[in-house]
Design a protein around this motif. Structure first.
Motif, PDB file in Angstrom:
ATOM      1  N   ARG A 136     -85.999 123.338  28.862  1.00 56.14           N
ATOM      2  CA  ARG A 136     -86.720 124.469  28.278  1.00 56.14           C
ATOM      3  C   ARG A 136     -85.921 125.775  28.331  1.00 56.14           C
ATOM      4  N   LEU A 137     -84.777 125.785  29.001  1.00 56.80           N
ATOM      5  CA  LEU A 137     -84.004 127.012  29.121  1.00 56.80           C
ATOM      6  C   LEU A 137     -83.557 127.510  27.751  1.00 56.80           C
ATOM      7  N   ASN A 138     -83.582 128.826  27.600  1.00 52.22           N
ATOM      8  CA  ASN A 138     -83.233 129.480  26.346  1.00 52.22           C
ATOM      9  C   ASN A 138     -81.792 129.973  26.423  1.00 52.22           C
ATOM     10  N   PRO A 139     -80.872 129.404  25.655  1.00 54.80           N
ATOM     11  CA  PRO A 139     -79.464 129.818  25.745  1.00 54.80           C
ATOM     12  C   PRO A 139     -79.233 131.301  25.460  1.00 54.80           C
ATOM     13  N   ALA A 140     -80.123 131.936  24.714  1.00 53.71           N
ATOM     14  CA  ALA A 140     -79.964 133.355  24.411  1.00 53.71           C
ATOM     15  C   ALA A 140     -80.462 134.262  25.530  1.00 53.71           C
ATOM     16  N   LYS A 141     -81.261 133.724  26.452  1.00 59.01           N
ATOM     17  CA  LYS A 141     -81.865 134.529  27.517  1.00 59.01           C
ATOM     18  C   LYS A 141     -81.377 134.143  28.900  1.00 59.01           C
ATOM     19  N   HIS A 142     -81.210 132.847  29.139  1.00 56.42           N
ATOM     20  CA  HIS A 142     -80.946 132.369  30.496  1.00 56.42           C
ATOM     21  C   HIS A 142     -79.456 132.092  30.689  1.00 56.42           C
ATOM     22  N   CYS A 143     -78.901 132.620  31.785  1.00 57.71           N
ATOM     23  CA  CYS A 143     -77.454 132.549  31.977  1.00 57.71           C
ATOM     24  C   CYS A 143     -76.966 131.141  32.283  1.00 57.71           C
ATOM     25  N   GLY A 144     -77.769 130.318  32.980  1.00 58.44           N
ATOM     26  CA  GLY A 144     -77.302 128.990  33.310  1.00 58.44           C
ATOM     27  C   GLY A 144     -78.242 128.264  34.243  1.00 58.44           C
ATOM     28  N   VAL A 145     -77.846 127.050  34.602  1.00 64.79           N
ATOM     29  CA  VAL A 145     -78.570 126.254  35.589  1.00 64.79           C
ATOM     30  C   VAL A 145     -77.637 126.026  36.771  1.00 64.79           C
ATOM     31  N   LYS A 146     -78.155 126.281  37.979  1.00 69.87           N
ATOM     32  CA  LYS A 146     -77.351 126.160  39.202  1.00 69.87           C
ATOM     33  C   LYS A 146     -77.617 124.805  39.828  1.00 69.87           C
ATOM     34  N   VAL A 147     -76.534 124.077  40.101  1.00 67.36           N
ATOM     35  CA  VAL A 147     -76.635 122.764  40.721  1.00 67.36           C
ATOM     36  C   VAL A 147     -75.922 122.812  42.067  1.00 67.36           C
ATOM     37  N   PHE A 148     -76.676 122.623  43.140  1.00 64.54           N
ATOM     38  CA  PHE A 148     -76.096 122.485  44.473  1.00 64.54           C
ATOM     39  C   PHE A 148     -75.758 121.004  44.661  1.00 64.54           C
ATOM     40  N   MET A 149     -74.482 120.672  44.562  1.00 66.65           N
ATOM     41  CA  MET A 149     -74.054 119.276  44.610  1.00 66.65           C
ATOM     42  C   MET A 149     -73.639 118.891  46.020  1.00 66.65           C
ATOM     43  N   GLY A 150     -74.588 118.403  46.783  1.00 66.12           N
ATOM     44  CA  GLY A 150     -74.250 117.821  48.073  1.00 66.12           C
ATOM     45  C   GLY A 150     -74.307 118.733  49.268  1.00 66.12           C
ATOM     46  N   ALA A 151     -74.641 120.032  49.076  1.00 64.15           N
ATOM     47  CA  ALA A 151     -74.707 120.921  50.236  1.00 64.15           C
ATOM     48  C   ALA A 151     -75.700 122.033  49.953  1.00 64.15           C
ATOM     49  N   SER A 152     -76.920 121.841  50.399  1.00 63.94           N
ATOM     50  CA  SER A 152     -77.939 122.867  50.264  1.00 63.94           C
ATOM     51  C   SER A 152     -79.111 122.476  51.145  1.00 63.94           C
ATOM     52  N   VAL A 173     -77.684 124.876  28.558  1.00 65.05           N
ATOM     53  CA  VAL A 173     -76.982 126.085  28.984  1.00 65.05           C
ATOM     54  C   VAL A 173     -75.827 125.703  29.907  1.00 65.05           C
ATOM     55  N   LEU A 174     -75.023 126.695  30.239  1.00 59.29           N
ATOM     56  CA  LEU A 174     -73.897 126.501  31.146  1.00 59.29           C
ATOM     57  C   LEU A 174     -74.386 125.960  32.490  1.00 59.29           C
ATOM     58  N   ILE A 175     -73.674 124.960  33.009  1.00 64.31           N
ATOM     59  CA  ILE A 175     -73.943 124.413  34.342  1.00 64.31           C
ATOM     60  C   ILE A 175     -72.990 125.075  35.323  1.00 64.31           C
ATOM     61  N   VAL A 176     -73.533 125.661  36.386  1.00 60.09           N
ATOM     62  CA  VAL A 176     -72.696 126.214  37.455  1.00 60.09           C
ATOM     63  C   VAL A 176     -72.980 125.431  38.732  1.00 60.09           C
ATOM     64  N   THR A 177     -71.925 125.166  39.499  1.00 60.05           N
ATOM     65  CA  THR A 177     -72.069 124.263  40.635  1.00 60.05           C
ATOM     66  C   THR A 177     -71.542 124.858  41.923  1.00 60.05           C
ATOM     67  N   HIS A 178     -72.248 124.540  43.003  1.00 58.03           N
ATOM     68  CA  HIS A 178     -71.745 124.698  44.363  1.00 58.03           C
ATOM     69  C   HIS A 178     -71.281 123.311  44.783  1.00 58.03           C
ATOM     70  N   CYS A 179     -69.987 123.181  45.054  1.00 57.38           N
ATOM     71  CA  CYS A 179     -69.403 121.858  45.274  1.00 57.38           C
ATOM     72  C   CYS A 179     -68.903 121.685  46.705  1.00 57.38           C
ATOM     73  N   GLU A 180     -69.701 121.005  47.524  1.00 51.59           N
ATOM     74  CA  GLU A 180     -69.294 120.503  48.835  1.00 51.59           C
ATOM     75  C   GLU A 180     -70.042 119.182  49.029  1.00 51.59           C
ATOM     76  N   LYS A 181     -69.363 118.185  49.523  1.00 50.55           N
ATOM     77  CA  LYS A 181     -69.982 116.862  49.636  1.00 50.55           C
ATOM     78  C   LYS A 181     -70.560 116.681  51.030  1.00 50.55           C
ATOM     79  N   GLY A 182     -71.876 116.413  51.062  1.00 47.84           N
ATOM     80  CA  GLY A 182     -72.597 116.374  52.329  1.00 47.84           C
ATOM     81  C   GLY A 182     -72.135 115.302  53.282  1.00 47.84           C
TER      82      GLY A 182
END
Length: 444
Positions: A136-152, A173-182
């Motif tokens: 449902r994210l709107n590419p014109a309004k929402h900057c991105g989706v944050k994915v915590f991959m393995g550490a949160s 939308v753009l995917i942004v990631t925090h990348c550390e493997k649990g």
């Protein structure tokens, strides 16, 4: 409509330095020229040869609202941001409750519309089961989706391969990631505790080591290549990870990388002095990693510099290392720290502007910001490279009221910040009027 003429500036824009004047009419840059004649009704600012830069666009901050406002809030931290020359920010979802629905995003925008001093956008946080919200994210309004991959912590940890595949396949939308493997971190902890009873801050880069980062970031890059996703990997900290990214200009890149100001400044040698104050995830690592990050800025393997501003109270940091929260406050002093790199010839002033303003605007397709261009919004910062600015307890604006830079004398001083043509910081004072800030818009 208010008109401001900034005269005798050394403007930094699109790889060039040039002397000249800039006129603001209303919210926008009206004219950039070698000389502009001011009218009697114009407000005139004599830059006296100081740098005039496009304001920093910080694509990664934690302003702690809602639910964690004893640490900071959108009002307090955006005030610190504009004092530091940051005119736009994108804020992360790990608040309380986590920002994992469109309705929660809308609530944040409503708060910012009333209290923010800087332009704003907010990320949706991915979970293992909120794919329909992501769609449902709107590419014109929402900057991105944050994915915590393995550490949160909590519901923001996404580890299941099926969930990750779906996010990388279907995100609009753009995917942004925090990348550390649990599991790598867990194995490191088990190995370290075989040699000692309790870990200390000096163990932090051993616990959250290069392998923990690489195992996760390489997975993210692989998923992005498989699905043709737009991926931005946040806060790279290790030399090893740099092999995952392509050198060259940001235009047209599908996969991009970011470094943060504290990873460019501190190293493991600072842990004995600063302790938990510089505990953050991913960890500040070694001088060789720090040097490699700076070199990667030169080669353009790293495209963007951000802060990952993440305040905690002083009291929360004054506990044993394992219990201390990760994160440190940075927005007020981030740009100043980068200008110290310029003074010491580790970076050029044009590179700083490229990585903090131009490239965030390009990567996120931000509408009419990030450059000194006629017709663009007047998000500007005037920096005196011949003055100094010392961080003291009295001039810190973060709600948490401390900084890892306390006592340091920066080699430059931020004189003025404009947001949408409004002077919001001058004479070491932030304006009391937050009405100038706007939600960021994206052309994608």
């Amino acid at each position: 409509m208010r008109t401001t003429v900034i005269k005798n500036a050394l403007m930094v824009n699109e790889g060039e330095l040039f002397e000249g004047d800039l006129r603001i009419i209303g919210q926008r840059i009206d004219k950039v020229a070698p000389e502009i004649t001011a009218q009697a009704s114009d407000e005139v600012v004599d830059a006296k040869g100081a740098y005039l830069l496009p304001g920093m666009i910080d694509d990664q901050v934690h302003f702690r609202e809602p639910g964690l406002t004893h640490k900071g809030n959108i009002a307090s931290e955006s005030r610190a941001a504009v004092a530091g020359g940051i005119t736009s920010f994108m804020e992360m979802p790990n608040v309380n409750p986590s920002t994992t629905t469109i309705e929660a995003l809308d609530a944040k925008y409503a708060i910012a519309s009333k209290t923010s001093m800087a332009n704003y956008a907010f990320y949706l946080g991915a979970t293992e089961d909120n794919l329909e919200q992501i769609k449902r994210l709107n590419p014109a309004k929402h900057c991105g989706v944050k994915v915590f991959m393995g550490a949160s912590t909590g519901d923001l940890l996404v580890e299941h391969p099926q969930a990750l595949e779906a996010i990388f396949r279907d995100s609009p939308v753009l995917i942004v990631t925090h990348c550390e493997k649990g599991d790598v971190i867990a194995n490191n902890q088990q190995a370290l505790l075989q040699t000692k009873q309790q870990l200390t801050i000096n163990d932090h880069p051993l616990l959250r080591d290069a392998e923990a980062c690489y195992a996760s970031s390489s997975y993210a890059v692989g998923l992005a290549k498989k699905h043709g996703s737009q991926l931005h990997v946040l806060h790279i900290t290790t030399e090893k990870e740099l092999a995952l990214f392509e050198a060259g200009p940001i235009q047209g890149k599908q996969i991009t990388a970011e470094a943060c100001v504290h990873h460019l400044w501190f190293s493991n040698s600072d842990y004995p002095r600063l302790g938990n104050l510089i505990k953050c995830n991913p960890a500040i690592k070694y001088q060789s990693d720090r040097d490699a990050l700076i070199q990667a800025l030169h080669s353009n393997k790293i495209d963007i510099i951000a802060t990952d501003h993440a305040p905690h109270t002083w009291q929360e940091k004054q506990v044993d290392y394992p219990q201390a929260p990760a994160g440190l406050p940075l927005v007020q002093h981030a740009l100043l720290s980068l200008l110290d790199h310029v003074k010491h010839q580790r970076l050029s002033i044009t590179q700083v502007v490229e990585k903090t303003a131009h490239n965030p605007a390009i990567r996120y397709a931000i509408k009419e910001r990030g450059f000194l261009r006629e017709g663009y919004y007047a998000d500007l910062v005037l920096v005196d490279p011949k003055a100094t600015q010392t961080v003291t307890e009295e001039n810190i604006l973060y709600k948490c009221a401390w900084s890892p830079f306390t006592g340091h004398q920066f080699s430059s001083r931020i004189n003025n910040t404009w947001v949408n043509g409004e002077l919001v910081y001058a004479n070491e004072q932030v304006s009391a009027n937050p009405e100038t800030a706007m939600p960021l818009q994206f052309e994608r």
